[in-house]
Design a protein around this motif. Structure first.
Motif, PDB file in Angstrom:
ATOM      1  N   GLU A 410       0.823  -1.215   0.000  1.00 16.58           N
ATOM      2  CA  GLU A 410       0.000   0.000   0.000  1.00 16.58           C
ATOM      3  C   GLU A 410       0.855   1.263   0.000  1.00 16.58           C
ATOM      4  OE1 GLU A 410      -3.274   0.916   0.207  1.00 16.58           O
ATOM      5  OE2 GLU A 410      -4.265  -1.035   0.188  1.00 16.58           O
ATOM      6  N   LYS A 411       1.952   1.215   0.725  1.00 19.12           N
ATOM      7  CA  LYS A 411       2.792   2.401   0.863  1.00 19.12           C
ATOM      8  C   LYS A 411       3.588   2.696  -0.394  1.00 19.12           C
ATOM      9  CE  LYS A 411       6.230   4.456   4.000  1.00 19.12           C
ATOM     10  NZ  LYS A 411       7.023   4.249   5.245  1.00 19.12           N
ATOM     11  N   THR A 412       3.950   1.674  -1.154  1.00 17.80           N
ATOM     12  CA  THR A 412       4.922   1.861  -2.229  1.00 17.80           C
ATOM     13  C   THR A 412       4.328   1.809  -3.640  1.00 17.80           C
ATOM     14  OG1 THR A 412       5.482  -0.502  -2.141  1.00 17.80           O
ATOM     15  CG2 THR A 412       6.832   1.001  -0.824  1.00 17.80           C
ATOM     16  N   TYR A 413       3.130   1.271  -3.793  1.00 18.96           N
ATOM     17  CA  TYR A 413       2.452   1.282  -5.096  1.00 18.96           C
ATOM     18  C   TYR A 413       1.336   2.326  -5.032  1.00 18.96           C
ATOM     19  CZ  TYR A 413       4.832  -2.708  -7.225  1.00 18.96           C
ATOM     20  OH  TYR A 413       5.776  -3.526  -7.802  1.00 18.96           O
ATOM     21  N   PRO A 414       1.496   3.445  -5.719  1.00 17.63           N
ATOM     22  CA  PRO A 414       0.549   4.567  -5.584  1.00 17.63           C
ATOM     23  C   PRO A 414      -0.900   4.197  -5.900  1.00 17.63           C
ATOM     24  CG  PRO A 414       2.510   5.255  -6.795  1.00 17.63           C
ATOM     25  CD  PRO A 414       2.604   3.782  -6.626  1.00 17.63           C
ATOM     26  N   ASN A 415      -1.117   3.237  -6.782  1.00 19.71           N
ATOM     27  CA  ASN A 415      -2.479   2.877  -7.182  1.00 19.71           C
ATOM     28  C   ASN A 415      -2.975   1.602  -6.510  1.00 19.71           C
ATOM     29  OD1 ASN A 415      -2.729   5.079  -9.051  1.00 19.71           O
ATOM     30  ND2 ASN A 415      -1.423   3.939 -10.464  1.00 19.71           N
ATOM     31  N   ALA A 416      -2.344   1.226  -5.409  1.00 19.05           N
ATOM     32  CA  ALA A 416      -2.688  -0.037  -4.749  1.00 19.05           C
ATOM     33  C   ALA A 416      -4.158  -0.090  -4.342  1.00 19.05           C
ATOM     34  CB  ALA A 416      -1.792  -0.256  -3.537  1.00 19.05           C
ATOM     35  N   SER A 417      -4.663   0.952  -3.696  1.00 22.68           N
ATOM     36  CA  SER A 417      -6.054   0.946  -3.219  1.00 22.68           C
ATOM     37  C   SER A 417      -7.037   0.902  -4.378  1.00 22.68           C
ATOM     38  CB  SER A 417      -6.321   2.185  -2.351  1.00 22.68           C
ATOM     39  OG  SER A 417      -5.543   2.145  -1.172  1.00 22.68           O
ATOM     40  N   GLU A 418      -6.761   1.667  -5.422  1.00 24.90           N
ATOM     41  CA  GLU A 418      -7.651   1.672  -6.583  1.00 24.90           C
ATOM     42  C   GLU A 418      -7.623   0.320  -7.284  1.00 24.90           C
ATOM     43  OE1 GLU A 418      -8.490   4.227 -10.685  1.00 24.90           O
ATOM     44  OE2 GLU A 418      -6.880   4.855  -9.307  1.00 24.90           O
ATOM     45  N   PHE A 419      -6.439  -0.280  -7.382  1.00 21.25           N
ATOM     46  CA  PHE A 419      -6.334  -1.591  -8.034  1.00 21.25           C
ATOM     47  C   PHE A 419      -7.118  -2.634  -7.237  1.00 21.25           C
ATOM     48  CE2 PHE A 419      -3.842  -5.572  -8.946  1.00 21.25           C
ATOM     49  CZ  PHE A 419      -4.241  -5.690 -10.270  1.00 21.25           C
ATOM     50  N   LYS A 420      -7.042  -2.573  -5.933  1.00 21.92           N
ATOM     51  CA  LYS A 420      -7.802  -3.496  -5.086  1.00 21.92           C
ATOM     52  C   LYS A 420      -9.296  -3.375  -5.374  1.00 21.92           C
ATOM     53  CE  LYS A 420      -8.630  -4.711  -0.244  1.00 21.92           C
ATOM     54  NZ  LYS A 420      -8.248  -4.460   1.173  1.00 21.92           N
ATOM     55  N   GLN A 421      -9.790  -2.154  -5.510  1.00 22.55           N
ATOM     56  CA  GLN A 421     -11.213  -1.928  -5.800  1.00 22.55           C
ATOM     57  C   GLN A 421     -11.584  -2.469  -7.183  1.00 22.55           C
ATOM     58  OE1 GLN A 421     -11.781   2.281  -5.301  1.00 22.55           O
ATOM     59  NE2 GLN A 421     -11.297   2.241  -3.115  1.00 22.55           N
ATOM     60  N   ILE A 422     -10.699  -2.272  -8.153  1.00 21.05           N
ATOM     61  CA  ILE A 422     -10.956  -2.746  -9.516  1.00 21.05           C
ATOM     62  C   ILE A 422     -11.024  -4.262  -9.546  1.00 21.05           C
ATOM     63  CG2 ILE A 422      -9.937  -2.937 -11.824  1.00 21.05           C
ATOM     64  CD1 ILE A 422      -8.818  -0.071 -11.354  1.00 21.05           C
ATOM     65  N   VAL A 423     -10.070  -4.924  -8.904  1.00 24.14           N
ATOM     66  CA  VAL A 423     -10.057  -6.388  -8.876  1.00 24.14           C
ATOM     67  C   VAL A 423     -11.308  -6.908  -8.182  1.00 24.14           C
ATOM     68  CG1 VAL A 423      -8.864  -8.421  -7.937  1.00 24.14           C
ATOM     69  CG2 VAL A 423      -7.547  -6.584  -9.021  1.00 24.14           C
ATOM     70  N   SER A 424     -11.731  -6.258  -7.101  1.00 28.65           N
ATOM     71  CA  SER A 424     -12.942  -6.664  -6.391  1.00 28.65           C
ATOM     72  C   SER A 424     -14.167  -6.533  -7.294  1.00 28.65           C
ATOM     73  CB  SER A 424     -13.116  -5.806  -5.135  1.00 28.65           C
ATOM     74  OG  SER A 424     -14.312  -6.132  -4.461  1.00 28.65           O
ATOM     75  N   MET A 425     -14.237  -5.446  -8.048  1.00 25.23           N
ATOM     76  CA  MET A 425     -15.364  -5.216  -8.952  1.00 25.23           C
ATOM     77  C   MET A 425     -15.391  -6.257 -10.073  1.00 25.23           C
ATOM     78  SD  MET A 425     -16.069  -1.896 -11.351  1.00 25.23           S
ATOM     79  CE  MET A 425     -14.642  -2.322 -12.346  1.00 25.23           C
ATOM     80  N   LEU A 426     -14.209  -6.604 -10.591  1.00 29.13           N
ATOM     81  CA  LEU A 426     -14.127  -7.569 -11.679  1.00 29.13           C
ATOM     82  C   LEU A 426     -14.392  -8.997 -11.216  1.00 29.13           C
ATOM     83  CD1 LEU A 426     -10.935  -6.230 -13.520  1.00 29.13           C
ATOM     84  CD2 LEU A 426     -13.299  -6.115 -14.348  1.00 29.13           C
ATOM     85  N   ASN A 427     -14.245  -9.253  -9.917  1.00 32.10           N
ATOM     86  CA  ASN A 427     -14.388 -10.607  -9.369  1.00 32.10           C
ATOM     87  C   ASN A 427     -15.643 -10.726  -8.511  1.00 32.10           C
ATOM     88  OD1 ASN A 427     -12.101 -11.801 -10.500  1.00 32.10           O
ATOM     89  ND2 ASN A 427     -10.776 -11.019  -8.880  1.00 32.10           N
ATOM     90  N   GLU A 428     -16.784 -10.358  -9.082  1.00 26.52           N
ATOM     91  CA  GLU A 428     -18.021 -10.358  -8.297  1.00 26.52           C
ATOM     92  C   GLU A 428     -18.717 -11.715  -8.279  1.00 26.52           C
ATOM     93  OE1 GLU A 428     -20.215  -7.113 -10.024  1.00 26.52           O
ATOM     94  OE2 GLU A 428     -19.547  -5.732  -8.466  1.00 26.52           O
ATOM     95  N   GLY A 429     -18.368 -12.620  -9.175  1.00 26.56           N
ATOM     96  CA  GLY A 429     -19.049 -13.904  -9.255  1.00 26.56           C
ATOM     97  C   GLY A 429     -18.498 -14.932  -8.284  1.00 26.56           C
ATOM     98  N   GLU A 430     -18.897 -16.188  -8.483  1.00 27.48           N
ATOM     99  CA  GLU A 430     -18.448 -17.271  -7.605  1.00 27.48           C
ATOM    100  C   GLU A 430     -17.020 -17.696  -7.916  1.00 27.48           C
ATOM    101  OE1 GLU A 430     -21.266 -20.418  -7.924  1.00 27.48           O
ATOM    102  OE2 GLU A 430     -22.666 -19.501  -6.516  1.00 27.48           O
ATOM    103  N   THR A 431     -16.574 -17.423  -9.143  1.00 26.20           N
ATOM    104  CA  THR A 431     -15.187 -17.691  -9.512  1.00 26.20           C
ATOM    105  C   THR A 431     -14.412 -16.382  -9.438  1.00 26.20           C
ATOM    106  OG1 THR A 431     -15.910 -19.438 -11.008  1.00 26.20           O
ATOM    107  CG2 THR A 431     -13.661 -18.625 -11.295  1.00 26.20           C
ATOM    108  N   ARG A 432     -13.244 -16.424  -8.814  1.00 23.10           N
ATOM    109  CA  ARG A 432     -12.467 -15.191  -8.633  1.00 23.10           C
ATOM    110  C   ARG A 432     -11.004 -15.444  -8.995  1.00 23.10           C
ATOM    111  NH1 ARG A 432     -15.719 -16.173  -4.529  1.00 23.10           N
ATOM    112  NH2 ARG A 432     -14.074 -17.259  -3.420  1.00 23.10           N
TER     113      ARG A 432
END
Length: 445
Positions: A410-432
């Motif tokens: 989180e501290k060293t990758y500036p887009n870490a939080s946004e990337f986490k949100q994107i991956v969560s949005m893309l992985n909404e189904g039963e398969t992730r």
């Protein structure tokens, strides 16, 4: 279920492992619920392609199209760099960017956004992708490029396989006249001298340095720089090279049949190796014509060289420090490594150029990569090094990482939080799509 690991042989896990031969077969396998990740040729070093369910991509490796006028190639994502060179090298084409091994897949090269000795000139591999097809967990296929589905394209390059399984990619190869490199080797007495050497070599396409990470005092950071250009036919002097200019010399290959005992790598053996390696290069500048395998892929000549580090495995600690803090930061980190006595005989220093990307590792600055056998002492050292790298505005390479924590990411990758949100949005189904690494560093639950 079978035991599987990445190149560092750490960690080793049991996983449900399956391959696929077609898009339809992959789509069916993604219908099974749970966490899954793609696995190419197992050349990431830690746990980035490990998960309870693994989909092997190596059977998915066809060449789909090639334009001989422009060098534009489309191939399936399980294709190895070595397979591309084997087919297109003799036709006068080379990879736009290559890391230190050709035994990686195209999908892995994109997911990790690999870099090479020419980053300061040509950037990372992902910057050369013209278009690619990626399958999502629901079986849909997204075609993306810098202009089509550009946001998805941006997060997939360097996204460590967490946005989907790359099916194929189109990119442009580089035209070459020969399979040889015009190389210069230059010995540097210390860290300051090798950094001066890099900054004076910015007009060279390829540059890299082996660094003695155990030398202390005035010799700390003593190095051997290798810089190179693709040789023209006119530059070849050997009769055999002239007779077949696009066929690289076939060197000797060897293997490591067993895991070395853990005591084989110790400060004494590493110091002896580093002393001999440094002193084999005499002072001054030395010019050679070498085949591209010797220049780019020296370790590929040793099958299973990862066994040298023993049954416990190893990890590679690769970090980058921004250019403005590069000299001070690298000196501080290297000082701590030499003090620890845990340094590696495989230590590689490079100078990156500018790169703006969403999740990729490179930034303008110095990057150092070192291999460490797994040990409690090494793990404690890494915590200290993490703090130094973070304080200087640097970061660690996800493709080599096996132990970074979520706070460091989180501290060293500036887009870490946004990337986490994107991956969560893309992985909404039963398969992730998720890996052991993505869970460890907080990208996925």
């Amino acid at each position: 279920m079978r035991k599987i690991s990445d190149w560092g042989n750490y960690p080793v896990i049991e996983a449900d492992v399956a391959g696929f031969d077609s898009v339809d077969e992959l789509r069916k396998k993604l219908q099974r619920p749970g966490n899954v990740i793609a696995f190419g040729n197992g050349r990431s070093y830690g746990d980035a392609s490990l998960q309870e369910k693994i989909l092997l991509t190596r059977r998915f490796r066809k060449f789909l199209s090639f334009d001989s006028a422009t060098g534009t190639l489309c191939c399936q994502a399980g294709t190895l760099l070595s397979e591309i060179l084997e087919v297109f090298g003799p036709r006068g084409w080379f990879l736009p960017v290559t890391p230190g091994t050709k035994q990686i897949t195209i999908g892995g090269a994109i997911g990790a956004d690999v870099h090479g000795k020419n980053h300061h000139v040509d950037g990372s591999f992902g910057q050369h992708i013209l278009t690619m097809d990626v399958m999502r967990t629901d079986g849909s296929v997204v075609t993306c490029s810098p202009t089509e589905n550009a946001d998805f394209y941006k997060v997939t390059i360097g996204g460590m396989g967490l946005t989907g399984i790359i099916l194929n990619a189109t990119f442009r190869l580089k035209k070459i006249e020969t399979a040889y490199i015009r190389e210069e080797t230059v010995r540097a007495a210390n860290l300051e001298e090798i950094m001066d050497g890099f900054e004076a070599s910015s007009n060279w396409t390829y540059s890299v340095a082996w660094i003695d990470c155990l030398a202390k005092g005035d010799s700390m950071g003593r190095s051997i720089m290798m810089r190179g250009e693709h040789a023209t036919e006119a530059e070849l002097v050997d009769a055999k090279q002239k007779a077949a200019p696009l066929v690289p010399k076939r060197g000797l290959s060897m293997g490591v049949p067993i895991n070395f005992p853990n005591f084989a790598l110790n400060p004494l053996t590493m110091k002896a190796f580093n002393f001999a390696y440094y002193n084999k290069c005499r002072p001054g500048t030395h010019r050679h014509i070498v085949d591209y395998n010797s220049f780019f892929y020296p370790l590929d000549a040793i099958d299973d060289w990862n066994r040298i580090y023993g049954k416990r495995g190893f990890t590679q600690y690769q970090f980058v420090i921004p250019l403005e803090a590069g000299r001070e930061g690298m000196r501080k980190v290297l000082t701590r490594i030499t003090e620890s006595g845990l340094g590696s005989f495989l230590a590689v220093l490079k100078l990156f150029g500018e790169q703006e990307s969403f999740m990729s590792f490179p930034m303008a600055g110095y990057t150092l990569a070192l291999d460490f056998p797994i040990s409690h002492k090494a793990m404690e050292l890494f915590k200290e090094l993490d703090a130094m790298v973070a304080d200087y505005g640097g970061r660690l390479y996800l493709a080599k990482d096996s132990r970074m924590d979520a706070a460091m990411f989180e501290k060293t990758y500036p887009n870490a939080s946004e990337f986490k949100q994107i991956v969560s949005m893309l992985n909404e189904g039963e398969t992730r799509f998720a890996s052991l690494q993505s869970k460890r560093i907080g990208i996925t639950d």
